[in-house]
Design a protein around this motif. Structure first.
Motif, PDB file in Angstrom:
ATOM      1  N   ARG A  87       1.041  -1.209   0.010  1.00  0.00           N
ATOM      2  CA  ARG A  87      -0.108  -0.265  -0.024  1.00  0.00           C
ATOM      3  C   ARG A  87       0.891   1.453   0.048  1.00  0.00           C
ATOM      4  N   HIS A  88       2.059   1.392   0.686  1.00  0.00           N
ATOM      5  CA  HIS A  88       2.563   2.439   1.017  1.00  0.00           C
ATOM      6  C   HIS A  88       3.967   2.466   0.333  1.00  0.00           C
ATOM      7  N   GLY A  89       4.693   1.252  -0.079  1.00  0.00           N
ATOM      8  CA  GLY A  89       5.829   1.341  -0.486  1.00  0.00           C
ATOM      9  C   GLY A  89       7.001   0.759   0.634  1.00  0.00           C
ATOM     10  N   THR A  90       7.908  -0.009   0.057  1.00  0.00           N
ATOM     11  CA  THR A  90       8.888  -0.512   1.378  1.00  0.00           C
ATOM     12  C   THR A  90       9.567   0.361   1.864  1.00  0.00           C
ATOM     13  N   PHE A  91       9.971   1.591   1.405  1.00  0.00           N
ATOM     14  CA  PHE A  91      10.728   2.264   2.189  1.00  0.00           C
ATOM     15  C   PHE A  91      10.171   3.545   2.797  1.00  0.00           C
ATOM     16  N   ARG A  92       8.655   3.337   2.985  1.00  0.00           N
ATOM     17  CA  ARG A  92       7.908   4.425   3.589  1.00  0.00           C
ATOM     18  C   ARG A  92       7.170   3.478   4.633  1.00  0.00           C
ATOM     19  N   VAL A  93       7.459   2.441   4.924  1.00  0.00           N
ATOM     20  CA  VAL A  93       7.026   1.590   6.035  1.00  0.00           C
ATOM     21  C   VAL A  93       7.615   1.836   7.256  1.00  0.00           C
ATOM     22  N   ARG A  94       7.323   2.184   8.395  1.00  0.00           N
ATOM     23  CA  ARG A  94       8.095   2.598   9.629  1.00  0.00           C
ATOM     24  C   ARG A  94       8.350   1.516  10.278  1.00  0.00           C
ATOM     25  N   TRP A  95       9.719   1.516  10.989  1.00  0.00           N
ATOM     26  CA  TRP A  95      10.071   0.504  12.004  1.00  0.00           C
ATOM     27  C   TRP A  95       9.202   0.449  13.320  1.00  0.00           C
ATOM     28  N   ARG A  96       9.114  -0.468  13.839  1.00  0.00           N
ATOM     29  CA  ARG A  96       8.288  -0.690  15.000  1.00  0.00           C
ATOM     30  C   ARG A  96       9.508  -0.443  16.227  1.00  0.00           C
ATOM     31  N   SER A  97       9.509   0.731  16.949  1.00  0.00           N
ATOM     32  CA  SER A  97      10.402   0.968  18.083  1.00  0.00           C
ATOM     33  C   SER A  97       9.999   0.435  19.297  1.00  0.00           C
ATOM     34  N   THR A  98      10.603   0.418  20.315  1.00  0.00           N
ATOM     35  CA  THR A  98      10.094  -0.010  21.771  1.00  0.00           C
ATOM     36  C   THR A  98       9.408   1.487  22.295  1.00  0.00           C
ATOM     37  N   ARG A  99       9.774   2.451  21.961  1.00  0.00           N
ATOM     38  CA  ARG A  99       9.541   3.684  22.606  1.00  0.00           C
ATOM     39  C   ARG A  99       8.249   4.164  21.899  1.00  0.00           C
ATOM     40  N   ARG A 100       7.886   3.874  20.705  1.00  0.00           N
ATOM     41  CA  ARG A 100       6.729   4.508  19.894  1.00  0.00           C
ATOM     42  C   ARG A 100       5.710   3.511  19.506  1.00  0.00           C
ATOM     43  N   TRP A 101       6.132   2.165  19.786  1.00  0.00           N
ATOM     44  CA  TRP A 101       5.065   1.355  19.191  1.00  0.00           C
ATOM     45  C   TRP A 101       4.678   0.674  20.611  1.00  0.00           C
ATOM     46  N   ALA A 102       3.264   0.463  20.813  1.00  0.00           N
ATOM     47  CA  ALA A 102       2.636  -0.366  21.729  1.00  0.00           C
ATOM     48  C   ALA A 102       2.589  -1.872  21.496  1.00  0.00           C
TER      49      ALA A 102
END
Length: 417
Positions: A87-102
């Motif tokens: 849907r968004h493109g491989t390089f536009r998908v965000r990482w899931r970090s421990t600080r910002r991702w529940a």
């Protein structure tokens, strides 16, 4: 039709610890899969869910911690990653970090979940490897087919969200046919209607606002990874969670009220994501390395005000409740709706005397609330769009439903790469 049911979970200490572990492993699988996809794209190649799912099976033989959590949750993480990249493109998908991702994970096979009612307030559901999980039954699930279950942490509490099929269909005609209303979303007033209603609510009290400032000041003086910092962050998260829940409640109630009272609801097609972007820095041509004033402070304040009113959340709530009432939701361009007179149709920015007052300088009609005048213009534009659509569509042609069909893992595997 498909709908969501969200309940608060009552985990035991062991279940809460295991849920944290499932969320951490799902996050690791997501990040590893995203890194692999980006590396393939840099080499001009592709990798899809099918190949990554086979590699996940091989990885379980090497890493025992992957076997401890339910395999369906890890596979679902790869499915969600595949859909996000498409849907968004491989390089536009965000990482899931421990600080910002529940922590969040999904069990896709809802037909295998046993739901039981223990008493008037408590239900329980059996989830793979978690066992029987109790949750607060704020509403009944009788007669509804569960498609999937998502467990997530919101602040310091855990919730389970069921995707259910409630066996209801969209009515062919609204209970009040012919009724319509225009909606103008603003910063000073959240929702203004063409009927003259100004609907607004304060989501944060003055005391909570002061407490937030104090906590943010304390947070800036704490050491990283300290217990005191974790404690202050938890207190801030609690305040922001309460604000978000009030905003969601306001949007749901307002959307319910408008959809049940009107057969058509018209609002502006606002690009909230683009409108709330930060101001771009302006370099000083005379002094390299320095920047000119760009109004970033004012823009940040405007962004907070827009996001604080929940414009996009209201749009989602209205679209959701319209499926049950048969309300037609229409989007119209937002250009000049706040500068056009709703009576004589004359456009002049000077007619907007202030944020709340509109006085047409052409027809000299009495002053009116600016947001109500804009809502009337939005309604007129929406009725024109609706009339054009009805005239262009033959009576024998059925209107296609906008609801997406229910998907599963097998359907996703059949999609072309």
């Amino acid at each position: 039709m498909l709908s969501g049911r969200r309940f608060r979970v009552e985990f035991t200490d062991e279940q809460a610890e295991f849920a944290e572990r499932i969320g951490s492993v799902s996050r690791a699988v997501w990040n590893t899969g995203l890194a692999q996809r980006r590396e393939y794209r840099r080499r001009g190649a592709w990798i899809n869910y099918r190949e990554q799912a086979h590699e996940l099976v091989d990885a379980k033989e090497e890493h025992a911690w992957l076997k401890e959590v339910p395999g369906h949750c890890l596979q679902q993480a790869l499915i969600d990653l595949d859909e996000a990249c498409r849907r968004h493109g491989t390089f536009r998908v965000r990482w899931r970090s421990t600080r910002r991702w529940a922590p969040s994970f999904r069990f896709p096979e809802g037909s295998k979940m046993a739901v039981e009612k223990l008493n008037r307030r408590t239900w329980r559901v059996k989830l793979p490897k978690l066992g029987y999980v109790k949750f607060r039954g704020s509403r009944s699930l009788d007669g509804e087919t569960i498609r999937s279950a998502t467990v997530s942490r919101d602040g310091g509490r855990w919730f389970v969200s069921f995707l259910v099929d409630d066996l209801m269909t969209t009515p062919e005609e609204h209970l009040v046919p012919g009724s319509a209303v225009g909606v103008d979303r603003g910063v000073a007033v959240a929702v203004a209607t063409s009927d003259g209603d100004l609907i607004d609510r304060q989501f944060v009290t003055a005391g909570e606002r002061r407490r937030t400032v104090v906590l943010q000041r304390k947070l800036s003086h704490t050491a990283k990874n300290s217990k005191n910092r974790t404690k202050i962050k938890a207190a801030l998260a609690k305040l922001r969670t309460a604000e978000r829940h009030r905003r969601e409640d306001f949007c749901a109630q307002t959307a319910h009220r408008l959809a049940h009272a009107n057969a058509a609801v018209v609002y502006e097609d606002l690009k909230t994501k683009q409108m709330t972007r930060r101001a771009k820095p302006v370099e000083d041509p005379d002094h390299p390395g320095h920047f000119l004033p760009n109004g970033a402070g004012s823009k940040s304040g405007l962004n907070r005000s827009i996001l604080g009113k929940g414009w996009y959340r209201f749009e989602q709530s209205l679209t959701s409740v319209a499926r049950y009432t048969g309300t037609r939701v229409v989007k119209v361009p937002a250009a000049f709706t706040s500068q056009r007179c709703s009576v004589c149709r004359h456009v002049d920015p000077k007619s907007r005397e202030s944020q709340a007052v509109f006085r047409c300088i052409h027809c000299l009609r009495p002053a009116e609330h600016a947001d109500v005048n804009a809502a009337k213009n939005i309604l007129a534009a929406g009725l024109a769009v609706t009339a054009c659509r009805e005239a262009a569509t033959p009576a024998s042609v059925a209107v296609t439903s906008t609801q997406e069909p229910a998907g599963n893992r097998e359907e996703l595997l059949l999609q072309p790469v």
